[in-house]
Design an enzyme around this catalytic site. Structure first.
Site, PDB file in Angstrom:
ATOM      1  N   CYS A 348       4.281   2.877   1.312  1.00  0.00           N
ATOM      2  CA  CYS A 348       5.593   2.749   0.690  1.00  0.00           C
ATOM      3  C   CYS A 348       6.657   3.463   1.503  1.00  0.00           C
ATOM      4  O   CYS A 348       7.842   3.249   1.314  1.00  0.00           O
ATOM      5  CB  CYS A 348       5.557   3.318  -0.716  1.00  0.00           C
ATOM      6  SG  CYS A 348       4.069   2.861  -1.569  1.00  0.00           S
TER       7      CYS A 348
HETATM    8  N1  PMP Z   1       1.071   6.306  -7.187  1.00  0.00           N
HETATM    9  C1  PMP Z   1       0.318   6.604  -6.125  1.00  0.00           C
HETATM   10  C2  PMP Z   1      -0.312   7.956  -6.023  1.00  0.00           C
HETATM   11  C3  PMP Z   1       0.128   5.660  -5.107  1.00  0.00           C
HETATM   12  O1  PMP Z   1      -0.627   5.979  -4.037  1.00  0.00           O
HETATM   13  C4  PMP Z   1       0.732   4.376  -5.232  1.00  0.00           C
HETATM   14  C5  PMP Z   1       0.565   3.359  -4.146  1.00  0.00           C
HETATM   15  N2  PMP Z   1      -0.727   2.841  -4.079  1.00  0.00           N
HETATM   16  C6  PMP Z   1       1.499   4.107  -6.392  1.00  0.00           C
HETATM   17  C7  PMP Z   1       1.652   5.102  -7.332  1.00  0.00           C
HETATM   18  C8  PMP Z   1       2.189   2.784  -6.584  1.00  0.00           C
HETATM   19  O2  PMP Z   1       1.271   1.750  -6.726  1.00  0.00           O
HETATM   20  P1  PMP Z   1       1.770   0.222  -6.765  1.00  0.00           P
HETATM   21  O3  PMP Z   1       2.539   0.024  -5.480  1.00  0.00           O
HETATM   22  O4  PMP Z   1       0.485  -0.536  -6.819  1.00  0.00           O
HETATM   23  O5  PMP Z   1       2.611   0.030  -7.955  1.00  0.00           O
END
Ligand code: PMP
Length: 410
Positions: A348
């Site tokens: 991200c």
């Molecule tokens: N929280 C954590 C600790 C993450 O590592 C992630 C990304 N895998 C997320 C939240 C967000 O997940 P997503 O992009 O699947 O909504």
């Protein structure tokens, strides 16, 4: 005339690339960013795209069948985290939505009680950003620092609580450096002080045992893809009796907490992934820890290489490092050319060239944080994959260091 005479440079390149593609071992070590969906999960999901198409709110048999499947999936997710009953599980579109629902929902519901929220400086952006937004509407957010290993101190959280504190949010484990937080200890403090405790369980649920009752967790965000289910599905555990404000309003699905027709194929997939994770987590964990420790022991033999995150309080699938004098982006691009898919950190945050906020919070200098390499294993990872990485990383690191003006040449 020999064949080679007819081969122009373009053909030759195409032939070499094709040869490389065919021959080069492909190793996927970025399960933290995206994981393959387990074949048994895909099989379970398939009928719900075209054959079993009922809406669980409908009264006919197709609707009732969908309702049964929805409730069975809820049961599997509840069992995985030892929730006392399936009704405490709300399905969402993923961990980001679960985090937003938990934080905004709790803040809005309890704003008359207080405006203070405690969190850590290493949370995922889907916790950081909703809290930043709440700050604009008058909430006070305290970010507790972490130590060099990325660990937060429960004692420090306790000392930060005021009579205005309504919520504590701490991630179970950090996907970028693997550190697992002292959740039970923090949960006991929160429960003692009657403060809501939210845990972002994304990187941990399905990999390490999580027990919401024993660890005093009131709200737990869960991701489907991180445990072998499809992307675009997630869940929020809400302890019975805890009330939060929903933000998706409509037909009142998911006990009024998340309106909208339920995504049955994906929910069935997430349920199957949770069922499998519960049965297989212990054996899979042992396999992952063995591979992880081979990666750590061997890559730390490289000069000026360091482990990031805690050595033992660590996710079974996470091996994260930093290498001085070189950049993580160059490492992963070169590894990519050698058939290895790895990452520098959270998927991200890689769009920005800013160093990871997690590594900076752990006390690393900017130039240190830039040299990060994150390897995340999955259930299909093998010893041969690890061998290939152990051979390739030292080669890439020394090649890049040879070009680095910062590297002290002997
Ligand atoms: N929280 C954590 C600790 C993450 O590592 C992630 C990304 N895998 C997320 C939240 C967000 O997940 P997503 O992009 O699947 O909504």
């Amino acid at each position: 005339m020999p064949h080679a005479t007819y081969l122009n440079v373009k053909d030759l390149k195409a032939e070499t690339d094709a040869f490389k593609e065919e021959k080069m071992r492909q190793v996927y070590m970025d399960h933290g960013s995206a994981s393959p969906v387990d074949a048994r999960v895909i099989e379970a999901m398939m009928p719900y795209f075209d054959k079993e198409i009922g809406n669980p709110s409908s009264l006919h048999s197709a609707g009732r069948k969908a309702r049964r499947e929805l409730e069975a999936a809820r049961g599997h997710v509840a069992d995985l985290v030892d929730a006392p009953g399936p009704k405490s599980i709300i399905f969402t579109s993923g961990a980001t939505e679960s985090n937003n629902l938990a934080l905004r929902g709790a803040a809005m519901r309890y704003k008359d009680k207080g405006n203070h929220i405690i969190t850590t400086s290493v949370e995922h952006m889907s916790v950081m950003n909703p809290l930043k937004d709440l700050q604009k509407s008058g909430f006070e957010i305290t970010h507790i620092p972490v130590d060099r290993d990325g660990l937060v101190s429960a004692e420090q959280i306790k000392n930060t609580i005021t009579d205005k504190t309504i919520l504590i949010s701490v991630m179970y484990a950090n996907g970028e450096v693997g550190t697992v937080q002292p959740i039970k200890e923090i949960g006991e403090i929160a429960s003692d002080k009657k403060i809501l405790f939210h845990v972002d369980g994304t990187a941990a649920v399905g990999k390490v045992p999580v027990n919401v009752e024993d660890e005093h967790i009131d709200l737990l965000s869960i991701s489907s893809n991180d445990m072998g289910g499809p992307k675009g599905a997630g869940a929020l555990y809400i302890k019975q009796g805890v009330r939060i404000m929903p933000f998706m309003l409509g037909g009142g699905q998911e006990f009024g907490m998340r309106s909208g027709s339920e995504n049955i194929p994906f929910i069935v997939g997430m349920g199957k992934a949770a069922e499998l994770a519960r049965k297989e987590m212990v054996d899979e964990g042992a396999h992952l820890i063995r591979l992880r420790d081979r990666l750590i022991d061997n890559l730390l033999k490289i000069e000026y290489s360091y482990l990031t995150g805690h050595r033992t309080k660590r996710l079974p699938n996470n091996a994260s490092f930093r290498f001085s004098f070189i950049e993580g982006e160059s490492i992963i691009l070169q590894l990519n050319d050698m058939g290895i898919t790895a990452s520098t950190g959270s998927a991200c945050s890689t769009k920005t060239l800013e160093p990871s906020h997690v590594l900076i919070a752990m006390g690393l200098r900017h130039e240190e944080a830039h040299g990060s390499l994150l390897l995340t294993l999955g259930k299909s990872s093998t010893d041969e994959d690890v061998d290939h990485v152990i051979e390739s990383v030292p080669e890439v690191v020394s090649r890049l260091r040879a070009l680095s003006p910062l590297y002290p040449k002997k």
